[in-house]
Scaffold this motif. Structure first.
Motif, PDB file in Angstrom:
ATOM      1  N   MET A   1       0.851  -1.201   0.000  1.00  0.00           N
ATOM      2  CA  MET A   1       0.000   0.000   0.000  1.00  0.00           C
ATOM      3  C   MET A   1       0.884   1.247   0.000  1.00  0.00           C
ATOM      4  SD  MET A   1      -2.764   1.306   2.855  1.00  0.00           S
ATOM      5  CE  MET A   1      -3.831  -0.126   2.584  1.00  0.00           C
ATOM      6  N   SER A   2       0.644   2.144  -0.918  1.00  0.00           N
ATOM      7  CA  SER A   2       1.424   3.370  -0.966  1.00  0.00           C
ATOM      8  C   SER A   2       0.850   4.397  -0.003  1.00  0.00           C
ATOM      9  CB  SER A   2       1.422   3.937  -2.389  1.00  0.00           C
ATOM     10  OG  SER A   2       0.117   4.254  -2.798  1.00  0.00           O
ATOM     11  N   GLY A   3       1.719   5.280   0.496  1.00  0.00           N
ATOM     12  CA  GLY A   3       1.283   6.322   1.403  1.00  0.00           C
ATOM     13  C   GLY A   3       0.730   7.515   0.658  1.00  0.00           C
ATOM     14  N   LYS A   4       0.407   8.562   1.411  1.00  0.00           N
ATOM     15  CA  LYS A   4      -0.102   9.806   0.839  1.00  0.00           C
ATOM     16  C   LYS A   4       0.898  10.925   1.099  1.00  0.00           C
ATOM     17  CE  LYS A   4      -4.131   8.306  -0.620  1.00  0.00           C
ATOM     18  NZ  LYS A   4      -4.488   8.294  -2.066  1.00  0.00           N
ATOM     19  N   PHE A   5       0.922  11.889   0.195  1.00  0.00           N
ATOM     20  CA  PHE A   5       1.853  13.013   0.284  1.00  0.00           C
ATOM     21  C   PHE A   5       1.041  14.295   0.446  1.00  0.00           C
ATOM     22  CE2 PHE A   5       5.488  15.346  -2.175  1.00  0.00           C
ATOM     23  CZ  PHE A   5       5.810  16.038  -1.014  1.00  0.00           C
ATOM     24  N   ILE A   6       1.228  14.956   1.588  1.00  0.00           N
ATOM     25  CA  ILE A   6       0.524  16.198   1.901  1.00  0.00           C
ATOM     26  C   ILE A   6       1.539  17.317   2.068  1.00  0.00           C
ATOM     27  CG2 ILE A   6      -1.000  17.371   3.552  1.00  0.00           C
ATOM     28  CD1 ILE A   6      -1.960  14.585   4.450  1.00  0.00           C
ATOM     29  N   SER A   7       1.259  18.468   1.499  1.00  0.00           N
ATOM     30  CA  SER A   7       2.103  19.641   1.753  1.00  0.00           C
ATOM     31  C   SER A   7       1.241  20.763   2.288  1.00  0.00           C
ATOM     32  CB  SER A   7       2.828  20.094   0.477  1.00  0.00           C
ATOM     33  OG  SER A   7       1.907  20.610  -0.466  1.00  0.00           O
ATOM     34  N   ILE A   8       1.880  21.674   3.006  1.00  0.00           N
ATOM     35  CA  ILE A   8       1.195  22.877   3.458  1.00  0.00           C
ATOM     36  C   ILE A   8       1.943  24.084   2.924  1.00  0.00           C
ATOM     37  CG2 ILE A   8       0.279  21.728   5.497  1.00  0.00           C
ATOM     38  CD1 ILE A   8       2.318  23.239   7.165  1.00  0.00           C
ATOM     39  N   GLU A   9       1.181  25.090   2.527  1.00  0.00           N
ATOM     40  CA  GLU A   9       1.755  26.284   1.895  1.00  0.00           C
ATOM     41  C   GLU A   9       1.132  27.548   2.488  1.00  0.00           C
ATOM     42  OE1 GLU A   9       4.156  26.292  -0.278  1.00  0.00           O
ATOM     43  OE2 GLU A   9       4.196  24.302  -1.201  1.00  0.00           O
ATOM     44  N   GLY A  10       1.763  28.662   2.218  1.00  0.00           N
ATOM     45  CA  GLY A  10       1.232  29.944   2.664  1.00  0.00           C
ATOM     46  C   GLY A  10       2.326  30.963   2.838  1.00  0.00           C
TER      47      GLY A  10
ATOM     48  N   GLN B   1      15.811  10.934  -1.076  1.00  0.00           N
ATOM     49  CA  GLN B   1      16.241  10.392   0.205  1.00  0.00           C
ATOM     50  C   GLN B   1      15.118  10.255   1.233  1.00  0.00           C
ATOM     51  OE1 GLN B   1      19.777  11.908   2.028  1.00  0.00           O
ATOM     52  NE2 GLN B   1      20.765  12.395   0.093  1.00  0.00           N
ATOM     53  N   VAL B   2      14.086  11.088   1.121  1.00  0.00           N
ATOM     54  CA  VAL B   2      13.055  11.106   2.152  1.00  0.00           C
ATOM     55  C   VAL B   2      11.665  10.764   1.619  1.00  0.00           C
ATOM     56  CG1 VAL B   2      11.876  12.522   3.894  1.00  0.00           C
ATOM     57  CG2 VAL B   2      14.343  12.789   3.517  1.00  0.00           C
ATOM     58  N   ILE B   3      11.202  11.528   0.644  1.00  0.00           N
ATOM     59  CA  ILE B   3       9.801  11.434   0.234  1.00  0.00           C
ATOM     60  C   ILE B   3       9.478  10.103  -0.440  1.00  0.00           C
ATOM     61  CG2 ILE B   3       7.998  12.467  -1.200  1.00  0.00           C
ATOM     62  CD1 ILE B   3       9.406  15.181  -0.783  1.00  0.00           C
ATOM     63  N   GLU B   4      10.208   9.769  -1.490  1.00  0.00           N
ATOM     64  CA  GLU B   4       9.896   8.539  -2.215  1.00  0.00           C
ATOM     65  C   GLU B   4      10.069   7.282  -1.354  1.00  0.00           C
ATOM     66  OE1 GLU B   4      12.110   8.631  -5.851  1.00  0.00           O
ATOM     67  OE2 GLU B   4      10.524   9.743  -6.909  1.00  0.00           O
ATOM     68  N   PRO B   5      11.150   7.157  -0.576  1.00  0.00           N
ATOM     69  CA  PRO B   5      11.272   5.977   0.288  1.00  0.00           C
ATOM     70  C   PRO B   5      10.125   5.852   1.297  1.00  0.00           C
ATOM     71  CG  PRO B   5      13.401   7.048   0.055  1.00  0.00           C
ATOM     72  CD  PRO B   5      12.387   7.969  -0.559  1.00  0.00           C
ATOM     73  N   ALA B   6       9.705   6.989   1.861  1.00  0.00           N
ATOM     74  CA  ALA B   6       8.611   6.957   2.834  1.00  0.00           C
ATOM     75  C   ALA B   6       7.309   6.508   2.185  1.00  0.00           C
ATOM     76  CB  ALA B   6       8.436   8.334   3.465  1.00  0.00           C
ATOM     77  N   LEU B   7       7.001   7.054   1.023  1.00  0.00           N
ATOM     78  CA  LEU B   7       5.764   6.688   0.336  1.00  0.00           C
ATOM     79  C   LEU B   7       5.773   5.217  -0.058  1.00  0.00           C
ATOM     80  CD1 LEU B   7       5.299   9.847  -1.938  1.00  0.00           C
ATOM     81  CD2 LEU B   7       4.017   9.264   0.124  1.00  0.00           C
ATOM     82  N   LYS B   8       6.926   4.702  -0.462  1.00  0.00           N
ATOM     83  CA  LYS B   8       7.023   3.286  -0.827  1.00  0.00           C
ATOM     84  C   LYS B   8       6.813   2.375   0.380  1.00  0.00           C
ATOM     85  CE  LYS B   8       9.982   3.911  -4.892  1.00  0.00           C
ATOM     86  NZ  LYS B   8      11.349   3.715  -5.457  1.00  0.00           N
TER      87      LYS B   8
ATOM     88  N   GLN C   1       1.475   6.106   9.866  1.00  0.00           N
ATOM     89  CA  GLN C   1       2.875   6.432  10.110  1.00  0.00           C
ATOM     90  C   GLN C   1       3.175   7.720   9.332  1.00  0.00           C
ATOM     91  OE1 GLN C   1       5.166   4.861  12.086  1.00  0.00           O
ATOM     92  NE2 GLN C   1       3.526   3.505  12.789  1.00  0.00           N
ATOM     93  N   VAL C   2       3.626   8.748  10.021  1.00  0.00           N
ATOM     94  CA  VAL C   2       3.789  10.062   9.398  1.00  0.00           C
ATOM     95  C   VAL C   2       5.242  10.517   9.437  1.00  0.00           C
ATOM     96  CG1 VAL C   2       3.036  12.471   9.389  1.00  0.00           C
ATOM     97  CG2 VAL C   2       1.447  10.672  10.118  1.00  0.00           C
ATOM     98  N   VAL C   3       5.748  10.923   8.297  1.00  0.00           N
ATOM     99  CA  VAL C   3       7.072  11.535   8.198  1.00  0.00           C
ATOM    100  C   VAL C   3       6.868  13.033   8.013  1.00  0.00           C
ATOM    101  CG1 VAL C   3       9.190  11.714   6.832  1.00  0.00           C
ATOM    102  CG2 VAL C   3       8.127   9.472   7.212  1.00  0.00           C
ATOM    103  N   VAL C   4       7.310  13.820   8.986  1.00  0.00           N
ATOM    104  CA  VAL C   4       7.179  15.277   8.915  1.00  0.00           C
ATOM    105  C   VAL C   4       8.503  15.863   8.436  1.00  0.00           C
ATOM    106  CG1 VAL C   4       6.705  17.391  10.203  1.00  0.00           C
ATOM    107  CG2 VAL C   4       5.475  15.285  10.770  1.00  0.00           C
ATOM    108  N   THR C   5       8.440  16.687   7.408  1.00  0.00           N
ATOM    109  CA  THR C   5       9.655  17.223   6.814  1.00  0.00           C
ATOM    110  C   THR C   5       9.405  18.645   6.323  1.00  0.00           C
ATOM    111  OG1 THR C   5      11.410  16.734   5.205  1.00  0.00           O
ATOM    112  CG2 THR C   5       9.134  16.229   4.536  1.00  0.00           C
ATOM    113  N   ARG C   6      10.389  19.248   5.669  1.00  0.00           N
ATOM    114  CA  ARG C   6      10.217  20.629   5.234  1.00  0.00           C
ATOM    115  C   ARG C   6      11.094  20.951   4.028  1.00  0.00           C
ATOM    116  NH1 ARG C   6      13.311  24.308   9.853  1.00  0.00           N
ATOM    117  NH2 ARG C   6      15.437  23.506   9.554  1.00  0.00           N
TER     118      ARG C   6
END
Length: 211
Positions: free
Chosen positions: A1-10, A80-87, A33-38
């Motif tokens: 199962m793949s994860g979801k990718f959410i961003s916040i902007e403003g 290094q972060v986003i794609e590995p986490a989603l996989k 399971q949530v990976v918080v990044t920036r």
């Protein structure tokens, strides 16, 4: 199962940091399971690039240099972060992503959107957010909030109001063009009202992911 990718902007002063934690807590309370990044940042190299980009300096940085540094950090971030986490099936929650580049370097700096799109296509290689929360409020309100922090302003925070007006216009135009992905949040509301609005979107996102 793949994860979801959410961003916040403003824009600056929109209250992203407060709501970032709320979103992460909400998702974790629903078993994610949530990976918080920036951005810029998220990796060792990315954080070093962030320091270069945000540090106030008397020497002006070229617009193209700024743009390329943003995408250099993003390339590392994705690989290094986003794609590995989603996989792994994790959910990724990022404080800014590529919409910020269109808004700040495109709208704010005036770099042609097509040039940014070409770099985005080359760098992202299909990586995109499932949903983006755009925290919107009048520029003057955001600047007042930044002043109230009583902290040294970074290189972007030192920009004039006209710069942020252009950034906001670009953000709103992107939200209008992609309403299914970009959810507009009225950031001038109380924290409780904002979180209620976020919850309505998040419950739908979590429910749809379970289907």
């Amino acid at each position: 199962m793949s994860g979801k990718f959410i961003s916040i902007e403003g824009i600056e002063g929109a209250g992203k940091s407060t709501q970032l934690q709320f979103i992460a807590d909400y998702l974790r309370s629903h078993g994610k399971q949530v990976v918080v990044t920036r951005e810029p940042g998220g990796t060792l190299l990315g954080e070093e690039i962030r320091q270069v980009l945000l540090k106030p300096t008397d020497q002006a940085m070229g617009e193209d240099t700024e743009l390329l540094l943003m995408f250099a950090a993003r390339s590392e971030h994705i690989k290094q972060v986003i794609e590995p986490a989603l996989k792994r099936g994790d959910w990724v929650l990022s404080d800014r992503f590529v919409d910020a580049t269109f808004a700040y370097q495109g709208g704010g700096r005036g770099i042609d959107e097509q040039r940014i799109s070409e770099l985005a296509s080359w760098t992202l290689q299909g990586c995109h957010t499932d949903v983006t929360f755009l925290f919107d409020l009048p520029v003057a309100v955001g600047q007042t909030r930044v002043e109230q922090r009583q902290q040294q302003k970074d290189r972007f925070e030192q920009e004039k109001q006209a710069f942020f007006e252009r950034v906001r216009i670009c953000y709103l135009a992107r939200a209008k063009a992609e309403p299914q992905r970009i959810k507009l949040i009225d950031a001038s509301q109380s924290i409780e009202a904002i979180q209620q609005q976020l919850s309505q979107h998040l419950v739908q996102l979590v429910d749809n992911a379970a289907l």
